[in-house]
Write a protein that holds these residues in place. Sequence first.
Motif, PDB file in Angstrom:
ATOM      1  N   TYR A 236     122.717 114.375  18.316  1.00  0.00           N
ATOM      2  CA  TYR A 236     122.157 113.024  18.230  1.00  0.00           C
ATOM      3  C   TYR A 236     122.018 112.416  19.619  1.00  0.00           C
ATOM      4  O   TYR A 236     122.894 112.605  20.478  1.00  0.00           O
ATOM      5  N   GLU A 237     120.929 111.664  19.823  1.00  0.00           N
ATOM      6  CA  GLU A 237     120.882 110.806  20.992  1.00  0.00           C
ATOM      7  C   GLU A 237     121.803 109.626  20.699  1.00  0.00           C
ATOM      8  O   GLU A 237     121.779 109.075  19.587  1.00  0.00           O
ATOM      9  N   VAL A 238     122.612 109.266  21.680  1.00  0.00           N
ATOM     10  CA  VAL A 238     123.607 108.220  21.460  1.00  0.00           C
ATOM     11  C   VAL A 238     123.543 107.182  22.570  1.00  0.00           C
ATOM     12  O   VAL A 238     122.912 107.381  23.607  1.00  0.00           O
ATOM     13  N   LYS A 239     124.191 106.059  22.341  1.00  0.00           N
ATOM     14  CA  LYS A 239     124.348 105.040  23.370  1.00  0.00           C
ATOM     15  C   LYS A 239     125.826 104.864  23.647  1.00  0.00           C
ATOM     16  O   LYS A 239     126.674 105.012  22.751  1.00  0.00           O
ATOM     17  N   ILE A 240     126.129 104.566  24.888  1.00  0.00           N
ATOM     18  CA  ILE A 240     127.521 104.435  25.298  1.00  0.00           C
ATOM     19  C   ILE A 240     127.806 102.971  25.636  1.00  0.00           C
ATOM     20  O   ILE A 240     126.913 102.244  26.092  1.00  0.00           O
ATOM     21  N   PRO A 291     119.062 109.487  29.064  1.00  0.00           N
ATOM     22  CA  PRO A 291     119.443 109.786  27.680  1.00  0.00           C
ATOM     23  C   PRO A 291     120.795 110.497  27.617  1.00  0.00           C
ATOM     24  O   PRO A 291     121.093 111.351  28.459  1.00  0.00           O
ATOM     25  N   VAL A 292     121.587 110.140  26.632  1.00  0.00           N
ATOM     26  CA  VAL A 292     122.917 110.726  26.433  1.00  0.00           C
ATOM     27  C   VAL A 292     122.962 111.313  25.026  1.00  0.00           C
ATOM     28  O   VAL A 292     122.405 110.733  24.085  1.00  0.00           O
ATOM     29  N   PHE A 293     123.636 112.448  24.876  1.00  0.00           N
ATOM     30  CA  PHE A 293     123.654 113.139  23.589  1.00  0.00           C
ATOM     31  C   PHE A 293     125.063 113.590  23.217  1.00  0.00           C
ATOM     32  O   PHE A 293     125.897 113.866  24.086  1.00  0.00           O
ATOM     33  N   LEU A 294     125.298 113.639  21.922  1.00  0.00           N
ATOM     34  CA  LEU A 294     126.415 114.392  21.367  1.00  0.00           C
ATOM     35  C   LEU A 294     125.799 115.568  20.630  1.00  0.00           C
ATOM     36  O   LEU A 294     124.983 115.379  19.712  1.00  0.00           O
ATOM     37  N   VAL A 295     126.128 116.784  21.051  1.00  0.00           N
ATOM     38  CA  VAL A 295     125.502 117.964  20.459  1.00  0.00           C
ATOM     39  C   VAL A 295     126.522 118.743  19.633  1.00  0.00           C
ATOM     40  O   VAL A 295     127.697 118.842  19.983  1.00  0.00           O
ATOM     41  N   LEU A 296     126.017 119.297  18.535  1.00  0.00           N
ATOM     42  CA  LEU A 296     126.853 119.991  17.558  1.00  0.00           C
ATOM     43  C   LEU A 296     126.790 121.503  17.764  1.00  0.00           C
ATOM     44  O   LEU A 296     126.113 121.999  18.668  1.00  0.00           O
ATOM     45  N   LYS A 297     127.458 122.224  16.896  1.00  0.00           N
ATOM     46  CA  LYS A 297     127.521 123.685  17.024  1.00  0.00           C
ATOM     47  C   LYS A 297     126.135 124.310  16.983  1.00  0.00           C
ATOM     48  O   LYS A 297     125.861 125.284  17.702  1.00  0.00           O
ATOM     49  N   ASN A 298     125.233 123.780  16.160  1.00  0.00           N
ATOM     50  CA  ASN A 298     123.903 124.377  16.052  1.00  0.00           C
ATOM     51  C   ASN A 298     123.131 124.307  17.367  1.00  0.00           C
ATOM     52  O   ASN A 298     122.275 125.148  17.628  1.00  0.00           O
ATOM     53  N   PHE A 299     123.417 123.314  18.183  1.00  0.00           N
ATOM     54  CA  PHE A 299     122.798 123.235  19.506  1.00  0.00           C
ATOM     55  C   PHE A 299     123.174 124.461  20.325  1.00  0.00           C
ATOM     56  O   PHE A 299     122.326 125.083  20.976  1.00  0.00           O
ATOM     57  N   ASP A 300     124.448 124.831  20.271  1.00  0.00           N
ATOM     58  CA  ASP A 300     124.908 125.997  21.019  1.00  0.00           C
ATOM     59  C   ASP A 300     124.435 127.303  20.387  1.00  0.00           C
ATOM     60  O   ASP A 300     124.308 128.317  21.077  1.00  0.00           O
ATOM     61  N   VAL A 301     124.153 127.295  19.084  1.00  0.00           N
ATOM     62  CA  VAL A 301     123.564 128.480  18.454  1.00  0.00           C
ATOM     63  C   VAL A 301     122.142 128.686  18.974  1.00  0.00           C
ATOM     64  O   VAL A 301     121.728 129.818  19.248  1.00  0.00           O
ATOM     65  N   THR A 326     110.345 110.188  16.852  1.00  0.00           N
ATOM     66  CA  THR A 326     109.738 109.649  18.063  1.00  0.00           C
ATOM     67  C   THR A 326     110.358 110.283  19.302  1.00  0.00           C
ATOM     68  O   THR A 326     111.280 111.102  19.208  1.00  0.00           O
ATOM     69  N   GLU A 327     109.864 109.903  20.459  1.00  0.00           N
ATOM     70  CA  GLU A 327     110.457 110.369  21.709  1.00  0.00           C
ATOM     71  C   GLU A 327     111.869 109.814  21.847  1.00  0.00           C
ATOM     72  O   GLU A 327     112.270 108.904  21.131  1.00  0.00           O
ATOM     73  N   PHE A 328     112.627 110.369  22.788  1.00  0.00           N
ATOM     74  CA  PHE A 328     113.958 109.840  23.045  1.00  0.00           C
ATOM     75  C   PHE A 328     113.833 108.364  23.417  1.00  0.00           C
ATOM     76  O   PHE A 328     112.889 107.945  24.087  1.00  0.00           O
ATOM     77  N   VAL A 329     114.808 107.587  22.984  1.00  0.00           N
ATOM     78  CA  VAL A 329     114.750 106.147  23.188  1.00  0.00           C
ATOM     79  C   VAL A 329     115.044 105.775  24.637  1.00  0.00           C
ATOM     80  O   VAL A 329     114.313 105.012  25.263  1.00  0.00           O
ATOM     81  N   ALA A 330     116.123 106.304  25.187  1.00  0.00           N
ATOM     82  CA  ALA A 330     116.497 105.984  26.561  1.00  0.00           C
ATOM     83  C   ALA A 330     115.492 106.582  27.541  1.00  0.00           C
ATOM     84  O   ALA A 330     114.992 107.698  27.343  1.00  0.00           O
TER      85      ALA A 330
END
Length: 408
Positions: A236-240, A291-301, A326-330
């Motif tokens: 997910y794209e995330v906000k900090i 842009p900042v992301f939290l990536v899950l296991k499938n990203f690494d797959v 849509t495009e990334f927000v940040a």
Amino acid sequence: MLKRWKVEALLAAVLLPLFAAGTLYMSGQTTFASKLWTDAKSRNIPRELFDLALGVFGSGSDVLDKARNQPEVLSSVEDYIKLRVSATRIATGRDKLGEWKDTIADIEKKYGVPARTLVAIWGIESNFGRTMGDYNVPHSLATLSEGGYRTDYFREELLAALEILRDGHIEKSKMVGSWAGAMGQTQFMPSSYKAYAVDYDGDGKKDIWNSVPDSLASTANYLKRKGWQRGSDWGYEVKIPAGFDFGKAWKKDGVTLGDWAKMGIARIDGKPFPQPGETARFYLPSGGEGPVFLVLKNFDVIKRYNNADSYALAVAHLGDRITGATEFVAAWPADMKPLSRAERQELTSLIVAQGFKVGKASGHMSQNMRLAIIKFQKKEGLLPDGHPSPALLQRLRSVSSLASGQKT
């Protein structure tokens, strides 16, 4: 078995005496071919096929030049993604998703890999089958191995390619791919083909060159076998939050989405994390101002296909765009090109010279290196995100130069 090569068998009758004598191999290659034949014979490769497949490999080839003179690509993640997630590719991906809707839906049901991910890989790897490469795969692999470039690896890939030809999945003249031997619409190396390719259309051949169902199902099988989590997303794209502790984030491993949420991180679209118990890692491709992301296991797959975060993000984003996102927000920050190898090594040396401990100075962005960068950034009043940017390197150079001047 040789009925599969009717025309080639006729050629073999003429050429075999010459091949057996080694006269059609280039000078210096007869010993390589002779030793290779010993292994090929043990794998039940017919001599006729062996000689016809190798031919005069290396003659006039630019394969070794490409292997030994690969430029260091220094594009930003933003540029990398824009090049691969273009408006044309998004539109074509939507068309392909519609054209192969039923087939891809069946593949997704069987393997658990989303249709959008399969179509995205297809688009990025070969522009949906339009650019698969035109190098003779056995010749390329033989040239690389005989020429001393990762000899053992490409030798095994060559033997795997010969086994594929032996089993009749593709004609010798049609086994084409990249200069490094990646083949077909989703660019499998021969060993990956042997391990993961499937005959999805039921014609008796695992044809990743001409069959879209075989190509996409083979990719789905590859991802499934590499650990794809059915029902999960890529990330997910995330906000900090303001004042976020990047150092604390870089220290954490195996953190759940729920735990990240407790640190103030939220999805940028405001939606809750659907599975807060999933583990996710922090991914900051262009620093804390991008842009900042939290990536899950499938990203690494996805990275098992091409071991680069930028590649996995491009595949994930293209898949999302194909299905309406849509495009990334940040916004991407300006001047965020990655550092070269030499620049990374220089940055490491300069950080160490400032008195920060980074462990083994390899130039890679280890956890210790990021934490050392954060300490320096805090000292200099910079955003302490631990990101190795060109601006950071320039600041280190300036501080180092100033310190040297004061000493003299």
